[in-house]
Design a protein around this motif. Sequence first.
Motif, PDB file in Angstrom:
ATOM      1  N   LEU A 112       3.755   7.739  48.403  1.00 17.42           N
ATOM      2  CA  LEU A 112       5.045   8.248  48.855  1.00 17.42           C
ATOM      3  C   LEU A 112       5.689   9.072  47.743  1.00 17.42           C
ATOM      4  N   ASP A 113       6.637   9.887  48.117  1.00 24.41           N
ATOM      5  CA  ASP A 113       7.332  10.734  47.145  1.00 24.41           C
ATOM      6  C   ASP A 113       8.812  10.370  47.151  1.00 24.41           C
ATOM      7  N   PRO A 114       9.246   9.490  46.244  1.00 23.98           N
ATOM      8  CA  PRO A 114      10.655   9.071  46.249  1.00 23.98           C
ATOM      9  C   PRO A 114      11.582  10.247  45.980  1.00 23.98           C
ATOM     10  N   PRO A 115      12.800  10.175  46.480  1.00 23.17           N
ATOM     11  CA  PRO A 115      13.762  11.261  46.232  1.00 23.17           C
ATOM     12  C   PRO A 115      14.163  11.288  44.759  1.00 23.17           C
ATOM     13  N   PRO A 116      14.663  12.417  44.271  1.00 22.98           N
ATOM     14  CA  PRO A 116      15.115  12.503  42.878  1.00 22.98           C
ATOM     15  C   PRO A 116      16.256  11.525  42.611  1.00 22.98           C
ATOM     16  N   THR A 117      16.343  11.111  41.371  1.00 22.53           N
ATOM     17  CA  THR A 117      17.431  10.234  40.945  1.00 22.53           C
ATOM     18  C   THR A 117      18.523  11.098  40.337  1.00 22.53           C
ATOM     19  N   TYR A 118      19.625  11.246  41.065  1.00 18.27           N
ATOM     20  CA  TYR A 118      20.731  12.078  40.594  1.00 18.27           C
ATOM     21  C   TYR A 118      21.747  11.220  39.850  1.00 18.27           C
ATOM     22  N   LEU A 119      22.341  11.809  38.824  1.00 19.68           N
ATOM     23  CA  LEU A 119      23.350  11.144  38.020  1.00 19.68           C
ATOM     24  C   LEU A 119      24.696  11.781  38.301  1.00 19.68           C
ATOM     25  N   GLN A 120      25.688  10.958  38.531  1.00 20.81           N
ATOM     26  CA  GLN A 120      26.997  11.473  38.921  1.00 20.81           C
ATOM     27  C   GLN A 120      27.824  11.938  37.737  1.00 20.81           C
ATOM     28  N   ALA A 121      27.481  11.431  36.547  1.00 20.68           N
ATOM     29  CA  ALA A 121      28.283  11.806  35.383  1.00 20.68           C
ATOM     30  C   ALA A 121      28.071  13.275  35.048  1.00 20.68           C
ATOM     31  N   ALA A 122      29.117  13.914  34.538  1.00 21.99           N
ATOM     32  CA  ALA A 122      29.011  15.325  34.160  1.00 21.99           C
ATOM     33  C   ALA A 122      28.173  15.462  32.906  1.00 21.99           C
ATOM     34  N   ALA A 123      27.474  16.568  32.784  1.00 20.43           N
ATOM     35  CA  ALA A 123      26.635  16.815  31.618  1.00 20.43           C
ATOM     36  C   ALA A 123      27.495  17.074  30.395  1.00 20.43           C
ATOM     37  N   PRO A 124      27.165  16.457  29.253  1.00 21.57           N
ATOM     38  CA  PRO A 124      27.922  16.721  28.026  1.00 21.57           C
ATOM     39  C   PRO A 124      27.806  18.186  27.624  1.00 21.57           C
ATOM     40  N   ALA A 125      28.743  18.620  26.803  1.00 21.32           N
ATOM     41  CA  ALA A 125      28.745  20.011  26.349  1.00 21.32           C
ATOM     42  C   ALA A 125      27.471  20.307  25.576  1.00 21.32           C
ATOM     43  N   GLY A 126      26.847  21.410  25.914  1.00 24.60           N
ATOM     44  CA  GLY A 126      25.633  21.812  25.231  1.00 24.60           C
ATOM     45  C   GLY A 126      24.390  21.122  25.726  1.00 24.60           C
ATOM     46  N   GLU A 127      24.511  20.206  26.658  1.00 31.55           N
ATOM     47  CA  GLU A 127      23.342  19.475  27.183  1.00 31.55           C
ATOM     48  C   GLU A 127      22.559  20.374  28.132  1.00 31.55           C
ATOM     49  N   ASP A 128      21.233  20.363  27.975  1.00 31.79           N
ATOM     50  CA  ASP A 128      20.380  21.161  28.862  1.00 31.79           C
ATOM     51  C   ASP A 128      19.989  20.301  30.046  1.00 31.79           C
ATOM     52  N   ALA A 129      20.626  20.493  31.176  1.00 29.73           N
ATOM     53  CA  ALA A 129      20.332  19.719  32.374  1.00 29.73           C
ATOM     54  C   ALA A 129      20.446  20.625  33.577  1.00 29.73           C
ATOM     55  N   MET A 130      19.905  20.182  34.676  1.00 31.48           N
ATOM     56  CA  MET A 130      19.912  20.978  35.901  1.00 31.48           C
ATOM     57  C   MET A 130      21.033  20.470  36.809  1.00 31.48           C
ATOM     58  N   ASN A 131      22.076  21.259  36.986  1.00 27.70           N
ATOM     59  CA  ASN A 131      23.177  20.888  37.855  1.00 27.70           C
ATOM     60  C   ASN A 131      22.883  21.361  39.276  1.00 27.70           C
ATOM     61  N   LEU A 132      22.989  20.487  40.216  1.00 26.90           N
ATOM     62  CA  LEU A 132      22.688  20.808  41.608  1.00 26.90           C
ATOM     63  C   LEU A 132      23.933  20.581  42.454  1.00 26.90           C
ATOM     64  N   ASP A 133      24.794  21.588  42.505  1.00 33.24           N
ATOM     65  CA  ASP A 133      26.010  21.571  43.318  1.00 33.24           C
ATOM     66  C   ASP A 133      26.780  20.280  43.063  1.00 33.24           C
ATOM     67  N   ARG A 167       0.692   8.512  40.828  1.00 34.90           N
ATOM     68  CA  ARG A 167      -0.513   9.037  41.471  1.00 34.90           C
ATOM     69  C   ARG A 167      -1.321   9.887  40.494  1.00 34.90           C
ATOM     70  N   GLN A 168      -0.634  10.629  39.633  1.00 33.76           N
ATOM     71  CA  GLN A 168      -1.316  11.497  38.677  1.00 33.76           C
ATOM     72  C   GLN A 168      -2.182  10.703  37.709  1.00 33.76           C
ATOM     73  N   LEU A 169      -1.752   9.505  37.348  1.00 35.14           N
ATOM     74  CA  LEU A 169      -2.544   8.668  36.453  1.00 35.14           C
ATOM     75  C   LEU A 169      -3.762   8.090  37.170  1.00 35.14           C
ATOM     76  N   ILE A 170      -3.565   7.660  38.405  1.00 36.37           N
ATOM     77  CA  ILE A 170      -4.675   7.064  39.156  1.00 36.37           C
ATOM     78  C   ILE A 170      -5.772   8.108  39.401  1.00 36.37           C
ATOM     79  N   GLU A 171      -5.379   9.346  39.621  1.00 35.77           N
ATOM     80  CA  GLU A 171      -6.363  10.384  39.946  1.00 35.77           C
ATOM     81  C   GLU A 171      -7.266  10.736  38.774  1.00 35.77           C
ATOM     82  N   ILE A 172      -6.826  10.527  37.529  1.00 39.54           N
ATOM     83  CA  ILE A 172      -7.647  10.887  36.380  1.00 39.54           C
ATOM     84  C   ILE A 172      -8.449   9.711  35.831  1.00 39.54           C
ATOM     85  N   LEU A 173      -8.298   8.520  36.408  1.00 35.89           N
ATOM     86  CA  LEU A 173      -9.006   7.352  35.892  1.00 35.89           C
ATOM     87  C   LEU A 173     -10.526   7.521  35.889  1.00 35.89           C
TER      88      LEU A 173
END
Length: 679
Positions: free
Chosen positions: A374-395, A508-514
């Motif tokens: 299965l492909d779980p949904p992304p884990t979004y964080l509600q806190a605002a990104a600190p100044a200068g932090e490199d993060a992806m803001n999604l609306d 899954r990526q780890l299991i596939e290279i075993l």
Amino acid sequence: MATPTPSTNTPQRHLPAFSSPAPRSVPGTGPVAMNFDSPAALGIHFGEGGVGMGLSMSMSGLGMSGLGLSASAMGRADEDERRRRLESIIATLKAKPGRVGEEGIIGLCKKEGLEVERETKPGGGVVLVLLIGSEALCEIPIRNGEIESVKLEINADEIGFGASGSKILLESLQPLPGMTKINNTLERFSHNLDKILRWDRLGAPAQGSVSCFQAIFGVYTSLKKLFEHEKKLALAVMEANTPLASQKAEREVLCKKSGRPRLNANKCLGLSLEYWMDRRHVIKNNAKMQQTSGKGKEKMDIDSEAANDYPEDQNPDTNQVYSMTIEFENSPASMYSPIRVSDAWISDAVEKAPDAAEQDLNKLLMNQPTIDWLDPPPTYLQAAAPAGEDAMNLDSTGRLPNVRFIAKFNPPLVMPLGVLVALLQSHNVETRDIEPTTFVGLALRPDEPDPGLQGSSTETTHEIRSEKTVLSVGKDGKEEQHTHTYSLYVPKTDYAKTLESLPFSHPRQLIEILPTLRQYAFTNSLLRRSFLAPPPSKTALASPSSPSAPTHPTLQVDLSLTYAQPAPRLTLTLPHPSSTTSFSSATDLLSSLLAPSSSHKPPISVTLDVSANADLVVLDQNVAAVAPVVTGERNGDMDVDMRGMQENGEKVKRVGGSLEVCGDLGVWGAWLRREGAGE
């Protein structure tokens, strides 16, 4: 072809200490005298090239001021150097953790910035409570300077991580065998504490309060579900009342299926995915191990993972385990897929239905199940990104954590360069620092110059040698002691690199290279056992001897290894047991040469490939007598002796299977000689 170059252990050369034949104090003709204790001192004062031929040693025409130096300045320089060295020594001592005890633990926590609460117990003794961030705490009762126990607690711990982690932390505070209490330091405890702190800090509020602990628990739950399913299938094909069926089924899944996940395994905090075990068919049973068939209902809690359930933990020399430890590291969410906190990485059914639309056609044709990932949904964080932090803001949904999964290999795995580059590229990882290192230099002779780094050379084959003592069982059932001299020939062009870590976004990526990892884990282990010298403390264990076992002449064993793709290929050659391997006189040698050709039998030779999942495929052999397959024509169709072909296939498979069981080239060679002699 150029002659192979034998590898030798060349001791490091140290420059001798030079001293000037002149007296320690040589009066100069100038106003100020200078002392030069050695030519090295000249290099220090006047540069790497020394004073030069045109410079008078007397310095008569050039005073100290002409050089920009003075006696007082030189004295201050000496004092500054001594001060710097002393400060360096003090800094090194401060960096090392103190001794085990109340003061040492409190000092370690202060250095790490941890808050410690000290509680006095009735009747004497204290309890130190270490507050490890917002998700973990650790209680350490101490009485009369002795550590009584350790209790690690993690928020929302439903899988028993804290229980087994407490045992590891307690062991890290206890002296090692043969160590006195006064020499017991906090070094091992500090290493474990640092891992817990690192997880907590990666999930700190600055990162959006993502829980690395819960992410680990979720991955473990899914991998454990897969493991239990595959173990149940392995047990189903075993005969009833099979001895040690549970352990055998586990090892089958570990080495041939999706691996075995374990929490806090073998004194290592965290989640480990074990994917290979040396000589898995050899199970040294402990007296306390329960003799159960394993087909009944098994507990999934941590109590079932006692030390007695894993005899390989007590016998690492026999059953070395290869594993990946799943951890975390900082990574910008805009550049790499971040962690997801979920236990839904795989469906409850585990396998896809045969009529599923996304069924893998290749596995369907080979009658192999397809895992229903299965492909779980992304884990979004509600806190605002600190100044200068490199993060992806999604609306307005929040942002993604700047943390990613990473698998660390234990032990690191030496792989062909082409295989490793392809593996990294499949995980979107850049390949850097590519050097022409070889399997020999990385795996077998790490303390010697790597043959691939020796510059331009016309030699294309490298030879290394070793000598081992092998105990085998003779035809009379008694032990025999043999000395084997090994020669290994490896092309220098088979470049290799060590795989130490690998980031991933889905288990899954780890299991596939075993299957690929197992190819090289088995090859690494097999050749290291014969060609890598053991530590001095283990020499006696690695070279078994028995006073009552008769000795035999030294046996020469030649091996050639092709390490490049598509699979490692080994060829072993050794004398036939009916051939004379040593001659006591020239007469014996002449008689052997003049003997009828029928008395000379060719050397025993086996060539095999180590294919995916470390399955051994015998390509050529002259050990097992293979009967010709009789074919004919019946009713205009070709009639093939299928039974004969099957019998021949079983004989050849037995040759490779014997190496898989023993996992030792010396023992395998002795078995091949017995088979070749028809004993």
